[in-house]
Design an enzyme around this catalytic site. Structure first.
Site, PDB file in Angstrom:
ATOM      1  N   GLY A  39       0.816  -1.221  -0.025  1.00  0.00           N
ATOM      2  CA  GLY A  39       0.226   0.129  -0.050  1.00  0.00           C
ATOM      3  C   GLY A  39       0.752   1.222   0.078  1.00  0.00           C
TER       4      GLY A  39
ATOM      5  N   GLY B 227       2.562   2.024  -2.995  1.00  0.00           N
ATOM      6  CA  GLY B 227       3.116   2.453  -4.362  1.00  0.00           C
ATOM      7  C   GLY B 227       4.291   1.568  -5.010  1.00  0.00           C
TER       8      GLY B 227
ATOM      9  N   GLY C 173       3.873  -1.570  -6.022  1.00  0.00           N
ATOM     10  CA  GLY C 173       3.627  -2.715  -6.698  1.00  0.00           C
ATOM     11  C   GLY C 173       3.439  -4.254  -5.834  1.00  0.00           C
ATOM     12  N   SER C 174       3.335  -4.274  -4.624  1.00  0.00           N
ATOM     13  CA  SER C 174       3.257  -5.354  -3.816  1.00  0.00           C
ATOM     14  C   SER C 174       2.411  -6.388  -4.207  1.00  0.00           C
ATOM     15  CB  SER C 174       3.368  -5.138  -2.227  1.00  0.00           C
ATOM     16  OG  SER C 174       2.106  -4.425  -2.028  1.00  0.00           O
ATOM     17  N   SER C 175       1.122  -5.829  -4.552  1.00  0.00           N
ATOM     18  CA  SER C 175       0.174  -6.895  -5.081  1.00  0.00           C
ATOM     19  C   SER C 175       0.287  -7.441  -6.470  1.00  0.00           C
ATOM     20  CB  SER C 175      -1.169  -6.026  -4.763  1.00  0.00           C
ATOM     21  OG  SER C 175      -1.428  -4.794  -5.229  1.00  0.00           O
TER      22      SER C 175
ATOM     23  N   ASP D 279       1.791  -2.581 -13.492  1.00  0.00           N
ATOM     24  CA  ASP D 279       2.651  -3.179 -12.420  1.00  0.00           C
ATOM     25  C   ASP D 279       2.858  -4.606 -12.894  1.00  0.00           C
ATOM     26  OD1 ASP D 279       1.977  -0.479 -11.399  1.00  0.00           O
ATOM     27  OD2 ASP D 279       1.250  -1.256  -9.454  1.00  0.00           O
TER      28      ASP D 279
HETATM   29  C1  MEV Z   1      -0.655   1.809  -9.507  1.00  0.00           C
HETATM   30  O1  MEV Z   1       0.723   1.537  -9.225  1.00  0.00           O
HETATM   31  C2  MEV Z   1      -0.599   2.776 -10.667  1.00  0.00           C
HETATM   32  C3  MEV Z   1      -1.916   3.512 -11.168  1.00  0.00           C
HETATM   33  O2  MEV Z   1      -1.776   4.000 -12.143  1.00  0.00           O
HETATM   34  C4  MEV Z   1      -3.156   2.205 -11.060  1.00  0.00           C
HETATM   35  C5  MEV Z   1      -2.861   1.507 -12.499  1.00  0.00           C
HETATM   36  O3  MEV Z   1      -1.842   1.800 -13.353  1.00  0.00           O
HETATM   37  O4  MEV Z   1      -3.608   0.149 -12.641  1.00  0.00           O
HETATM   38  C6  MEV Z   1      -2.445   4.455  -9.947  1.00  0.00           C
END
Ligand code: MEV
Length: 338
Positions: free
Chosen positions: A113, A115, A117-119, A169
């Site tokens: 959570g 940013g 890209g953990s999921s 991601d």
């Molecule tokens: C999330 O890492 C990036 C976003 O642009 C969402 C997405 O690309 O699916 C916010």
């Protein structure tokens, strides 16, 4: 279906930073994204009990990285991640190997959570494991077909977590390196950019975010202020193409300036906040070349382009703000089977 005679399969996949283009990429705009040297590792034992069980350090209290970098809302974020991951594995096994069960252990260096890209990295890791199990291969090599399978299935898994996901991601976590992502219109047209040793520095605000909520916020913005949003989208596209050229030229000044321009567009669509703006101001006062949100925003991480000699001053200026910061590197390898 030929099931692997192995009893254990392992895989790992990297997290990511977005250098240009988050949020706008959800609207089929381009993006520049890099895999980073922080990974998710998974190991699975094959069972015959038809069940999928996952134990992981994704729960905040179990993860040394989350403890160091995390926030106390991470525990909730992590619970939201584990159940969809199990459903994702079950749905693939049901179709391809219904007689199988898996006992999976995940260990991640990625805080949930913020940013990074953990999921996506968790989904790619699990898809890599599932691919090996289903293909019944003991090979550590991944064919182009299998890599594409891993990407497409990981993306389905990520969409169980984030509803609407651009795929960027999962793409970079599967393929690795520094890539220019140009959308998911049937096929993924992405050319790897000549890899540059970009001096990247990450600042974690320790405020976790919910990507799907921020994506929905931007969706509302795009509907309520469609004309303005279209203008911003055009600007984001120009920033991205100029960014690709600046990276190819190796011009750190241009890359940094464009990252900052990209951040201004993100601020306009409402995914920045006062704290992020304050931290970015500190970065510039210490001589950073560029700084921006990376990923969904609303907290999470700030990506800074800064020469190594600036880092001591930056660390000193940030100390006392209860943040976490570190230099990171681009990782060339995406999914690895071991
Ligand atoms: C999330 O890492 C990036 C976003 O642009 C969402 C997405 O690309 O699916 C916010």
């Amino acid at each position: 279906m030929d099931i692997s005679s192995r009893t254990q399969v392992g895989a790992s996949a990297p997290g990511k930073v977005i250098i240009f283009g988050e949020h706008f990429v959800v609207y089929n705009n381009e993006a520049v994204v890099a895999a980073i040297n922080r990974r998710c590792f998974g190991r699975a034992e094959l069972t015959k009990n038809f069940r999928v069980q996952i134990d992981s350090n994704l729960e905040w209290h179990n993860n040394p990285y989350s403890k160091q970098h995390g926030t106390n809302t991470n525990a909730q974020a992590n619970r939201k991640l584990l159940e969809p991951l199990k459903s994702f594995c079950r749905s693939i096994l049901k179709d391809c190997a219904p007689e199988m069960g898996l006992q999976i252990h995940i260990k991640s260096e990625l805080v949930v959570g913020v940013g990074l890209g953990s999921s996506a990295a968790s989904c790619v890791t699990l898809a890599g494991i599932l691919r090996s199990v289903i293909a019944g291969t003991t090979s550590k090599e991944i064919s182009p077909y299998d890599r594409k399978w891993v990407f497409e299935n990981a993306l389905n898994g990520e969409q169980m977590i984030h509803n609407k996901s651009s795929g960027v991601d999962c793409y970079v976590s599967t393929y690795g390196g520094l890539v220019h992502f140009t959308g998911l219109s049937g096929t993924t047209e992405t050319a790897a950019i000549e890899n540059q040793p970009l001096p990247l520095f990450l600042i974690n605000t320790r405020k976790s975010h919910e990507t799907s909520e921020l994506v929905s916020h931007v969706r509302r913005f795009s509907m309520n202020r469609s004309k303005y949003f279209n203008e911003l989208t055009r600007d984001a596209s120009a920033v991205c193409s100029n960014g690709v050229r600046a990276i190819a030229k190796g011009s750190l000044e241009d890359i940094g300036r464009l990252m900052t321009e990209n951040h201004k567009l993100l601020r306009e669509i409402g995914v920045s906040n006062k704290e992020i703006e304050k931290i970015i101001g500190i970065c510039f006062s210490c001589g950073a070349l560029g700084a921006k949100i990376t990923g969904a925003g609303g907290g999470g991480c700030i990506l800074v382009l800064t020469r190594p000699e600036t880092i001591p001053a930056l660390n000193a200026a940030l100390s006392g703000l209860n943040l976490c910061s570190e230099a990171i590197e681009i990782a060339n390898k995406g999914i690895i089977i071991d």
